[in-house]
Write a protein that holds these residues in place. Structure first.
Motif, PDB file in Angstrom:
ATOM      1  N   PRO A 141     -23.898   2.908   3.500  1.00  0.00           N
ATOM      2  CA  PRO A 141     -24.714   2.355   4.595  1.00  0.00           C
ATOM      3  C   PRO A 141     -25.344   3.404   5.521  1.00  0.00           C
ATOM      4  N   THR A 142     -24.757   4.580   5.645  1.00  0.00           N
ATOM      5  CA  THR A 142     -25.328   5.542   6.614  1.00  0.00           C
ATOM      6  C   THR A 142     -25.619   6.925   6.035  1.00  0.00           C
ATOM      7  N   LEU A 143     -25.035   7.268   4.915  1.00  0.00           N
ATOM      8  CA  LEU A 143     -25.156   8.656   4.455  1.00  0.00           C
ATOM      9  C   LEU A 143     -26.407   8.917   3.616  1.00  0.00           C
ATOM     10  N   GLY A 144     -27.161   7.854   3.349  1.00  0.00           N
ATOM     11  CA  GLY A 144     -28.418   8.070   2.630  1.00  0.00           C
ATOM     12  C   GLY A 144     -28.236   8.483   1.181  1.00  0.00           C
ATOM     13  N   ARG A 145     -27.192   7.994   0.568  1.00  0.00           N
ATOM     14  CA  ARG A 145     -26.949   8.301  -0.847  1.00  0.00           C
ATOM     15  C   ARG A 145     -26.139   7.156  -1.447  1.00  0.00           C
ATOM     16  N   ARG A 146     -26.076   7.115  -2.764  1.00  0.00           N
ATOM     17  CA  ARG A 146     -25.264   6.078  -3.397  1.00  0.00           C
ATOM     18  C   ARG A 146     -23.785   6.391  -3.162  1.00  0.00           C
ATOM     19  N   TYR A 147     -22.972   5.349  -3.217  1.00  0.00           N
ATOM     20  CA  TYR A 147     -21.537   5.556  -3.027  1.00  0.00           C
ATOM     21  C   TYR A 147     -20.983   6.632  -3.972  1.00  0.00           C
ATOM     22  N   GLU A 149     -22.280   9.057  -5.052  1.00  0.00           N
ATOM     23  CA  GLU A 149     -22.707  10.395  -4.646  1.00  0.00           C
ATOM     24  C   GLU A 149     -22.015  10.839  -3.354  1.00  0.00           C
ATOM     25  N   THR A 150     -21.032  10.047  -2.896  1.00  0.00           N
ATOM     26  CA  THR A 150     -20.254  10.489  -1.735  1.00  0.00           C
ATOM     27  C   THR A 150     -18.962  11.179  -2.165  1.00  0.00           C
ATOM     28  N   ALA A 151     -18.809  11.436  -3.468  1.00  0.00           N
ATOM     29  CA  ALA A 151     -17.687  12.272  -3.910  1.00  0.00           C
ATOM     30  C   ALA A 151     -17.876  13.657  -3.300  1.00  0.00           C
ATOM     31  N   TYR A 152     -16.781  14.260  -2.847  1.00  0.00           N
ATOM     32  CA  TYR A 152     -16.866  15.545  -2.156  1.00  0.00           C
ATOM     33  C   TYR A 152     -17.013  16.674  -3.178  1.00  0.00           C
ATOM     34  N   ALA A 153     -18.114  17.394  -3.088  1.00  0.00           N
ATOM     35  CA  ALA A 153     -18.363  18.487  -4.043  1.00  0.00           C
ATOM     36  C   ALA A 153     -17.208  19.496  -4.096  1.00  0.00           C
ATOM     37  N   PRO A 154     -16.619  19.877  -2.941  1.00  0.00           N
ATOM     38  CA  PRO A 154     -15.521  20.845  -3.025  1.00  0.00           C
ATOM     39  C   PRO A 154     -14.320  20.310  -3.805  1.00  0.00           C
ATOM     40  N   MET A 155     -14.055  19.012  -3.697  1.00  0.00           N
ATOM     41  CA  MET A 155     -12.919  18.441  -4.414  1.00  0.00           C
ATOM     42  C   MET A 155     -13.220  18.331  -5.909  1.00  0.00           C
ATOM     43  N   VAL A 156     -14.462  18.014  -6.239  1.00  0.00           N
ATOM     44  CA  VAL A 156     -14.832  17.982  -7.652  1.00  0.00           C
ATOM     45  C   VAL A 156     -14.695  19.392  -8.246  1.00  0.00           C
ATOM     46  N   ARG A 276     -21.535  15.919   9.172  1.00  0.00           N
ATOM     47  CA  ARG A 276     -21.862  15.785   7.747  1.00  0.00           C
ATOM     48  C   ARG A 276     -21.172  14.584   7.090  1.00  0.00           C
ATOM     49  N   GLU A 277     -20.043  14.138   7.685  1.00  0.00           N
ATOM     50  CA  GLU A 277     -19.360  12.964   7.116  1.00  0.00           C
ATOM     51  C   GLU A 277     -18.861  12.103   8.263  1.00  0.00           C
ATOM     52  N   PHE A 278     -17.564  12.082   8.529  1.00  0.00           N
ATOM     53  CA  PHE A 278     -17.006  11.301   9.626  1.00  0.00           C
ATOM     54  C   PHE A 278     -15.864  12.110  10.237  1.00  0.00           C
ATOM     55  N   ALA A 279     -15.585  11.828  11.490  1.00  0.00           N
ATOM     56  CA  ALA A 279     -14.447  12.487  12.142  1.00  0.00           C
ATOM     57  C   ALA A 279     -13.465  11.420  12.579  1.00  0.00           C
ATOM     58  N   TYR A 280     -12.264  11.469  12.011  1.00  0.00           N
ATOM     59  CA  TYR A 280     -11.233  10.488  12.389  1.00  0.00           C
ATOM     60  C   TYR A 280      -9.874  11.005  11.953  1.00  0.00           C
ATOM     61  N   THR A 281      -8.864  10.617  12.734  1.00  0.00           N
ATOM     62  CA  THR A 281      -7.494  10.910  12.316  1.00  0.00           C
ATOM     63  C   THR A 281      -6.650   9.628  12.328  1.00  0.00           C
ATOM     64  N   ARG A 302     -14.953  20.444   8.167  1.00  0.00           N
ATOM     65  CA  ARG A 302     -15.969  21.159   8.939  1.00  0.00           C
ATOM     66  C   ARG A 302     -15.914  22.671   8.677  1.00  0.00           C
ATOM     67  N   ASP A 303     -14.697  23.211   8.667  1.00  0.00           N
ATOM     68  CA  ASP A 303     -14.586  24.665   8.603  1.00  0.00           C
ATOM     69  C   ASP A 303     -14.404  25.216   7.191  1.00  0.00           C
ATOM     70  N   ASP A 304     -13.768  24.441   6.318  1.00  0.00           N
ATOM     71  CA  ASP A 304     -13.428  24.974   4.992  1.00  0.00           C
ATOM     72  C   ASP A 304     -14.466  24.661   3.920  1.00  0.00           C
ATOM     73  N   TRP A 305     -15.355  23.713   4.209  1.00  0.00           N
ATOM     74  CA  TRP A 305     -16.328  23.308   3.189  1.00  0.00           C
ATOM     75  C   TRP A 305     -17.736  23.732   3.579  1.00  0.00           C
ATOM     76  N   LEU A 306     -18.378  24.483   2.713  1.00  0.00           N
ATOM     77  CA  LEU A 306     -19.769  24.888   2.947  1.00  0.00           C
ATOM     78  C   LEU A 306     -20.710  23.707   2.719  1.00  0.00           C
ATOM     79  N   THR A 307     -20.416  22.945   1.678  1.00  0.00           N
ATOM     80  CA  THR A 307     -21.142  21.694   1.444  1.00  0.00           C
ATOM     81  C   THR A 307     -20.109  20.585   1.359  1.00  0.00           C
ATOM     82  N   VAL A 308     -20.514  19.380   1.697  1.00  0.00           N
ATOM     83  CA  VAL A 308     -19.599  18.240   1.593  1.00  0.00           C
ATOM     84  C   VAL A 308     -19.919  17.454   0.319  1.00  0.00           C
ATOM     85  N   PHE A 309     -21.220  17.181   0.106  1.00  0.00           N
ATOM     86  CA  PHE A 309     -21.612  16.356  -1.051  1.00  0.00           C
ATOM     87  C   PHE A 309     -22.391  17.183  -2.080  1.00  0.00           C
TER      88      PHE A 309
END
Lengths: 309, 309
Positions: A141-147, A149-156, A276-281, A302-309
């Motif tokens: 709904p807000t990130l401007g991409r398909r669901y 495509e919200t997989a985190y590139a660093p985790m992949v 770039r994504e969301f902030a919540y704990t 925020r600090d460890d990932w250069l790109t999120v998606f």
């Protein structure tokens, strides 16, 4: 290994801790390593491998189905969770989920009943098609991409690094196993047989054409909290060497990732990147305390990932 | 392929049917074949991969534990199934099992309660050690060899042939998953994560040392009959291309081994070799009728196998 296997990760202690661990258990740099069949890694999905805000992706899938049901059966429009779905008013659902993460499940039964009714009785093949079609097309709904495509590139990248070092990756999600299976291979390179997740009860009806497996409108188990180690054991018969999660429901899985004979790696994704994504704990408080107390690795988006998606 | 991959199988139509099928789905001789990830084969264990007479191997394991309990608690000696175990009088148990295979489960609850009590509360690690120690040492009562040496050589060759042709083999047993896991790799070259079987409910207890998973004295599910397709789907997310069984409880699994887009292979082991193993069809009547009606391949132990063990 040619080049940086984790290009989306910023150089620093988190990235080094990961690459050092993987090198040591996979026998690089002269270390003895762990037998390949023991190199098991487990990943939570929602909030760890892909985005779970503003609502978990599967919940959107279910809400669409509830809305469809309410369109055909007007009497459902005044009943939760159909009412919330039909009115597109997600505050009620959000509150139920937040209460769940805080340990209060008093309204969870109402949601669960709706979820179970939404796809009760259909065959696993039909469910697979519906889930796959939804995931192929639906937009976040807000990130401007398909669901998907919200997989985190660093985790992949981390999944790929582990695979290249002889690990076997499993997805161990509180979400539905059969919801993720249509896309686990293409999005994560995790084959469908290595998806562990929640499931409704299933029933087999025999016939001359090979029979059919149907979803019963009742829960088999929710793969969350203390159920995660049980399901990991049931499926793999092993303790994982690496476990990654992001919420309180992942604490038992990370705790279970422990062996007397070899180091293990526990990773917690911290959502601290509102830009770039969301902030919540919320829902991660206990996990974060435990990480601090026990030295689990906290990954700052925020600090460890250069790109999120 | 160098040499005969099935040297324990007598040349003839059964052996040819197997090798022709495997060649065709794995893309030999110019056939298109089936994608490797779809090459799933499922095998029942008791009576299909190893001997199940005079009693299933796991039952001997359980009887020893019941006897041990009755030695420590005399009041158990007058209660079934402890009485049967303590008196070494297996007629009662044999009758219950035979009734079960014929569809009458009226005394199965009594046996189940004993089985569940036998190892209730212990950790999966302790259970694994006990099962492994038993299987390493225990002798078959009449065949003059250890239980784990009662695996059928022709079936182990078939497993190996399938593996060499890109298949992924699973054991789908009515017996206990965690009972077979200690030996599945060494006896069948099937890794522990590919053992599907019955299971008690499990519970996870967290602690600072990685927690422990314990067996609860209650059943989770019995992987037999219509539950086999459900468990195959739950674990693999696929329909198998080859399924092998020997009893009525395997009928749904063999039936489920059916696809519209490719041939599948259904194999039923017929115990007709009183000289080298056992001769019986009790509990296999429905399976044999179905095999005759639907053209499933019936393997005669006497005629199709040059060696049994």
């Amino acid at each position: 290994m040619a080049g940086d296997p984790l290009p989306s990760w910023r150089d620093g202690p988190t990235k080094s801790a990961i690459t050092d661990f993987v090198a040591s258990v996979s026998g690089a740099h002269g270390s003895p390593g762990v037998a390949p069949e023991e190199r098991v890694a487990v990943f939570d999905n929602d909030g760890t491998l892909w985005c779970e805000k503003p609502l978990p992706i599967q919940l959107d899938f279910i809400l669409r189905r509830l809305r469809e049901m309410a369109e055909h059966q007007p009497e459902l429009r005044e009943r939760q969770p159909w009412k919330s779905a039909y009115d597109r008013d997600y505050a009620w659902l959000g509150a139920v989920l937040e209460a769940h993460y805080a340990g209060d499940d008093s309204d969870l039964g109402t949601v669960a009943a709706g979820i179970l009714a939404a796809h009760g009785g259909i065959s696993v093949d039909d469910f697979e098609r519906q889930a796959g079609d939804f995931l192929d097309a639906a937009q976040h709904p807000t990130l401007g991409r398909r669901y998907i495509e919200t997989a985190y590139a660093p985790m992949v990248e981390l999944l790929d690094l582990l695979t290249s070092c002889g690990f076997t990756n499993y997805i161990v999600s509180g979400g539905g196993r059969d919801f993720m299976r249509p896309i686990s291979q293409s999005v994560y390179a995790v084959p469908r047989e290595r998806v562990i997740g929640s499931s409704t009860a299933l029933t087999y009806e025999g016939d001359a054409a090979g029979g059919v497996i149907r979803r019963k409108p009742e829960l088999d188990y929710i793969d969350d909290g203390a159920e995660k180690p049980v399901r990991i054991w049931s499926r793999t018969g092993r303790r994982p060497l690496l476990a990654a999660g992001n919420s309180n429901g992942d604490v038992p899985m990370l705790e279970f990732c422990s062996r007397a004979d070899t180091p293990t790696f526990r990773l917690l994704v911290l959502h601290d990147d509102a830009e770039r994504e969301f902030a919540y704990t919320a829902g991660a408080e206990a996990a974060l305390s435990r990480a601090a107390a026990d030295g689990w690795t906290v990954v700052s988006m925020r600090d460890d990932w250069l790109t999120v998606f």
